[in-house]
Design an enzyme around this catalytic site. Structure first.
Site, short mmCIF file in Angstrom:
data_model
loop_
_atom_site.label_atom_id
_atom_site.label_comp_id
_atom_site.label_asym_id
_atom_site.label_seq_id
_atom_site.Cartn_x
_atom_site.Cartn_y
_atom_site.Cartn_z
N ASP A 10 -7.46 -3.57 -0.46
CA ASP A 10 -8.15 -2.36 -1.31
C ASP A 10 -9.58 -2.16 -0.47
OD1 ASP A 10 -8.54 -0.74 -3.52
OD2 ASP A 10 -9.97 -1.89 -4.11
N LYS B 269 -3.03 2.71 6.62
CA LYS B 269 -3.38 1.15 6.45
C LYS B 269 -2.27 0.38 7.18
CE LYS B 269 -5.74 1.25 2.00
NZ LYS B 269 -5.82 0.58 0.54
N THR C 51 0.86 -1.17 -0.08
CA THR C 51 -0.09 0.15 -0.02
C THR C 51 1.03 1.39 0.02
OG1 THR C 51 -1.83 1.25 1.32
CG2 THR C 51 -0.14 -0.08 2.52
N GLU D 23 -4.67 -0.09 -10.53
CA GLU D 23 -6.23 -0.12 -10.01
C GLU D 23 -6.77 -0.06 -11.45
OE1 GLU D 23 -7.53 1.63 -6.63
OE2 GLU D 23 -5.70 1.50 -5.54
N PHE E 222 -7.57 7.96 9.59
CA PHE E 222 -7.31 8.65 8.26
C PHE E 222 -8.35 8.45 7.34
CE2 PHE E 222 -6.45 4.14 7.52
CZ PHE E 222 -7.04 3.88 6.23
N GLY E 223 -8.58 9.13 6.10
CA GLY E 223 -9.57 9.07 5.03
C GLY E 223 -10.83 9.59 5.53
P1 ITT Z 1 -3.36 2.12 -1.53
O1 ITT Z 1 -4.12 1.91 -2.83
O2 ITT Z 1 -1.95 2.44 -2.12
O3 ITT Z 1 -3.42 1.14 -0.80
P2 ITT Z 1 -5.34 4.03 -1.03
O4 ITT Z 1 -5.27 5.05 -0.20
O5 ITT Z 1 -5.42 4.55 -2.54
O6 ITT Z 1 -4.02 3.19 -1.01
P3 ITT Z 1 -7.70 2.60 -1.79
O7 ITT Z 1 -7.32 2.59 -3.16
O8 ITT Z 1 -8.01 1.41 -1.20
O9 ITT Z 1 -6.44 2.97 -0.91
O10 ITT Z 1 -8.72 3.69 -1.47
C1 ITT Z 1 -9.31 3.54 -0.45
C2 ITT Z 1 -9.93 5.21 -0.22
O11 ITT Z 1 -10.88 4.66 1.11
C3 ITT Z 1 -9.00 6.06 0.19
O12 ITT Z 1 -9.58 7.43 -0.21
C4 ITT Z 1 -8.82 5.82 1.70
O13 ITT Z 1 -8.25 7.11 2.52
C5 ITT Z 1 -10.15 5.50 2.12
N1 ITT Z 1 -10.26 4.42 3.09
C6 ITT Z 1 -9.55 3.20 3.00
N2 ITT Z 1 -9.55 2.65 4.32
C7 ITT Z 1 -10.00 3.52 5.15
C8 ITT Z 1 -10.33 3.60 6.64
O14 ITT Z 1 -10.02 2.44 7.38
N3 ITT Z 1 -10.75 4.62 7.01
C9 ITT Z 1 -11.02 5.72 6.25
N4 ITT Z 1 -10.99 5.82 5.09
C10 ITT Z 1 -10.38 4.68 4.22
NA NA Z 2 -5.16 2.93 -4.45
#
Ligand code: ITT
Ligand code: NA
Length: 209
Positions: free
Chosen positions: A62, A11, A6, A33, A168-169
């Site tokens: 993911d 994560k 990742t 992706e 996060f996110g």
């Molecule tokens: P990687 O693909 O490199 O793992 P990414 O952040 O792009 O990193 P994803 O493609 O899985 O990860 O996208 C998931 C989205 O959902 C991204 O905006 C994350 O911040 C959010 N997300 C994933 N898990 C989360 C969590 O546990 N809590 C809050 N937001 C989450």
């Molecule tokens: Na991603």
């Protein structure tokens, strides 16, 4: 050593906290992706690509936020939507109207180590839908390609005004039993979260394989 694939530091923090034994290390690899309506094929393809890149066992994570009244949006597009629209505006969009904005977080972990898995007993007989998807029902996946094991975790909650500074996110707008994910520490979040649930399934299988 297992590579947790990742680019997202949040994560990795949660995975390391969950596994807590130094058995994983981050592989900061941005796999391709593909566009798909579900997380499984995205994770499965990513795991194959990451395994070919690393030449060592990999676990791809993911995840996405699925809002009921938005028909599951942003779902697999959650990362793109976080970057463009932003978490606060997704929250506003989801909360429009009087009903509680019900939503789910989903996480799919995809494991690939290049070895063929024992295909029996049939995963459908075991009620393991994610494993069933792993053995060739993913659209476009070639049955002769590298095998991938999938583990899914889901948590339901509702979308609220942002609260909390952890995680996060989308964590500040996702409330589970009265607490947003951003108000929980990693341990508390792992105990109930989509990622914690997927990691629980993965570790159970990994220990017994
Ligand atoms: P990687 O693909 O490199 O793992 P990414 O952040 O792009 O990193 P994803 O493609 O899985 O990860 O996208 C998931 C989205 O959902 C991204 O905006 C994350 O911040 C959010 N997300 C994933 N898990 C989360 C969590 O546990 N809590 C809050 N937001 C989450
Ligand atoms: Na991603």
């Amino acid at each position: 050593m297992l590579r947790y694939v990742t680019t997202n530091a949040g994560k990795v923090r949660e995975a390391e906290e969950y596994l807590d034994d130094g058995s994983v290390t981050q592989l900061d690899f941005d796999y391709t992706e593909i566009q798909a309506p579900t997380l499984e094929p995205i994770a499965a393809r990513g795991a194959r690509e990451a395994y070919r890149h690393a030449g060592a066992p990999v676990l791809v994570d993911d995840a996405g936020l699925f809002v009921d009244r938005l028909d599951g949006f942003p779902g697999p597009y959650s990362a793109y939507v976080e970057e463009t629209v932003g978490v606060e505006r997704v929250g506003q969009l989801a909360r429009r109207g009087d009903d509680p904005a019900r939503a789910a977080f989903r996480c799919v972990l995809a494991y690939c180590d290049g070895d063929p898995f024992d295909a029996s007993p049939d995963p459908i007989d075991r009620g393991d839908r994610a494993a069933a998807a792993a053995v060739g029902t993913d659209e476009g996946d070639d049955a002769t390609d590298l095998p991938v094991k999938l583990f899914e975790g889901v948590v339901r909650g509702r979308i609220v005004e942002p609260r909390g500074s952890g995680g996060f996110g989308y964590d500040p707008i996702f409330e589970h039993e009265g607490t947003t994910f951003a108000e929980m520490g990693s341990t508390g979040k792992n105990a109930v979260s989509h990622r914690g649930r997927a990691l629980a399934k993965f570790t159970e299988w990994y220990a017994g394989r």
